[in-house]
Design an enzyme around this catalytic site. Structure first.
Site, PDB file in Angstrom:
ATOM      1  N   HIS A  19       0.908  -1.055  -0.011  1.00  0.00           N
ATOM      2  CA  HIS A  19       0.032   0.161   0.091  1.00  0.00           C
ATOM      3  C   HIS A  19       1.108   1.348  -0.080  1.00  0.00           C
ATOM      4  CE1 HIS A  19      -3.028  -2.727   2.301  1.00  0.00           C
ATOM      5  NE2 HIS A  19      -3.671  -2.341   1.236  1.00  0.00           N
ATOM      6  N   LYS A  43     -15.476  -7.999   4.406  1.00  0.00           N
ATOM      7  CA  LYS A  43     -14.885  -8.945   5.279  1.00  0.00           C
ATOM      8  C   LYS A  43     -14.963  -8.525   6.696  1.00  0.00           C
ATOM      9  CE  LYS A  43     -11.750  -7.379   1.760  1.00  0.00           C
ATOM     10  NZ  LYS A  43     -10.335  -7.127   1.421  1.00  0.00           N
ATOM     11  N   ARG A  94      -2.609  -5.979  -8.457  1.00  0.00           N
ATOM     12  CA  ARG A  94      -1.451  -6.843  -8.214  1.00  0.00           C
ATOM     13  C   ARG A  94      -1.371  -7.727  -9.183  1.00  0.00           C
ATOM     14  NH1 ARG A  94      -2.932  -8.168  -2.258  1.00  0.00           N
ATOM     15  NH2 ARG A  94      -4.790  -8.143  -3.219  1.00  0.00           N
ATOM     16  N   SER A 132      -2.522  -7.680   3.103  1.00  0.00           N
ATOM     17  CA  SER A 132      -3.108  -7.859   4.341  1.00  0.00           C
ATOM     18  C   SER A 132      -3.317  -9.052   5.149  1.00  0.00           C
ATOM     19  CB  SER A 132      -4.186  -6.793   4.561  1.00  0.00           C
ATOM     20  OG  SER A 132      -3.941  -5.453   4.293  1.00  0.00           O
TER      21      SER A 132
HETATM   22  O1  PNS Z   1      -9.256  -3.090   0.560  1.00  0.00           O
HETATM   23  P1  PNS Z   1     -10.279  -3.559  -0.181  1.00  0.00           P
HETATM   24  O2  PNS Z   1     -11.124  -4.486   1.008  1.00  0.00           O
HETATM   25  O3  PNS Z   1     -10.025  -4.385  -1.344  1.00  0.00           O
HETATM   26  O4  PNS Z   1     -11.233  -2.219  -0.435  1.00  0.00           O
HETATM   27  C1  PNS Z   1     -12.614  -2.340  -1.186  1.00  0.00           C
HETATM   28  C2  PNS Z   1     -13.355  -1.092  -0.902  1.00  0.00           C
HETATM   29  C3  PNS Z   1     -13.339  -0.765   0.525  1.00  0.00           C
HETATM   30  C4  PNS Z   1     -12.651   0.250  -1.633  1.00  0.00           C
HETATM   31  C5  PNS Z   1     -14.658  -1.286  -1.562  1.00  0.00           C
HETATM   32  O5  PNS Z   1     -15.227  -2.417  -0.856  1.00  0.00           O
HETATM   33  C6  PNS Z   1     -15.734   0.045  -1.409  1.00  0.00           C
HETATM   34  O6  PNS Z   1     -15.533   1.051  -1.681  1.00  0.00           O
HETATM   35  N1  PNS Z   1     -16.588  -0.256  -0.427  1.00  0.00           N
HETATM   36  C7  PNS Z   1     -17.613   0.611  -0.122  1.00  0.00           C
HETATM   37  C8  PNS Z   1     -18.922   0.314  -0.510  1.00  0.00           C
HETATM   38  C9  PNS Z   1     -19.083   0.623  -2.171  1.00  0.00           C
HETATM   39  O7  PNS Z   1     -18.803   1.770  -2.253  1.00  0.00           O
HETATM   40  N2  PNS Z   1     -19.200  -0.491  -2.874  1.00  0.00           N
HETATM   41  C10 PNS Z   1     -19.534   0.113  -4.261  1.00  0.00           C
HETATM   42  C11 PNS Z   1     -18.276   0.045  -5.022  1.00  0.00           C
HETATM   43  S1  PNS Z   1     -17.796  -1.810  -5.094  1.00  0.00           S
END
Ligand code: PNS
Length: 161
Positions: A19, A43, A94, A132
């Site tokens: 990150h 999660k 990645r 992570s």
């Molecule tokens: O680190 P991650 O878990 O891959 O991040 C994913 C994240 C948090 C960026 C994504 O799940 C998110 O934006 N969640 C908030 C809900 C949302 O906006 N969902 C619609 C877009 S997928």
């Protein structure tokens, strides 16, 4: 033409050198880059949102990355982006396995707001295996995670396990 503000969203549970590498590189393109940590990811998070924000700020300080705001958000990423005036979403890519998810997320977000663009940064080769989840698993079983995360993160994990 004005340079867009960018948001780098994620779970950051916890932040890793992968990150931080993305932050360093995105910072060169976007003068204002905000790390936005989702409070309630799909999660179940290992660290609370307060812990993740604190660990992320301390990890950036430890690695000498300055000028990055760290905030938390709940609900839609696009609403958070609009709230802080960001018009770009930064994400790291990645392996191939990330692609489908990132593609789906980028298109969903663009459908929700066509003014906000997703910018994907290819991972540095040396971090292409890193996540992570892998960091937590290695630490849980007593492995060495020095090359994966800053000291502050390693200490936070050690306290939890
Ligand atoms: O680190 P991650 O878990 O891959 O991040 C994913 C994240 C948090 C960026 C994504 O799940 C998110 O934006 N969640 C908030 C809900 C949302 O906006 N969902 C619609 C877009 S997928």
């Amino acid at each position: 033409m004005s340079i867009p503000n960018a948001i780098y969203p994620g779970s950051f549970d916890p932040i890793t050198y992968g990150h931080i590498d993305i932050v360093r590189r995105a910072k060169k393109l976007f003068p204002r880059l905000v790390i936005a940590i989702v409070a309630n990811p799909n999660k179940r998070p290992f660290f609370s949102i307060t812990e993740r924000v604190k660990i992320t700020k301390e990890a950036l300080a430890e690695t000498g990355v300055c000028g990055i705001e760290v905030i938390s958000y709940d609900g839609l990423l696009i609403d958070c982006a609009k709230g802080i005036g960001a018009t770009a979403v930064v994400r790291g890519l990645r392996a191939n396995s990330d692609f489908d998810y990132e593609f789906q997320m980028a298109l969903t977000n663009r459908n929700l707001d066509s003014e906000i663009e997703t910018v994907l940064f290819m991972t540095a080769g040396c971090y292409s295996f890193l996540s992570s989840s892998i960091v937590k698993e290695v630490k849980r079983f007593g492995g060495d995670i020095d090359s994966f995360v800053p000291k502050i993160v390693e200490e936070a994990l050690a306290r939890k396990f």
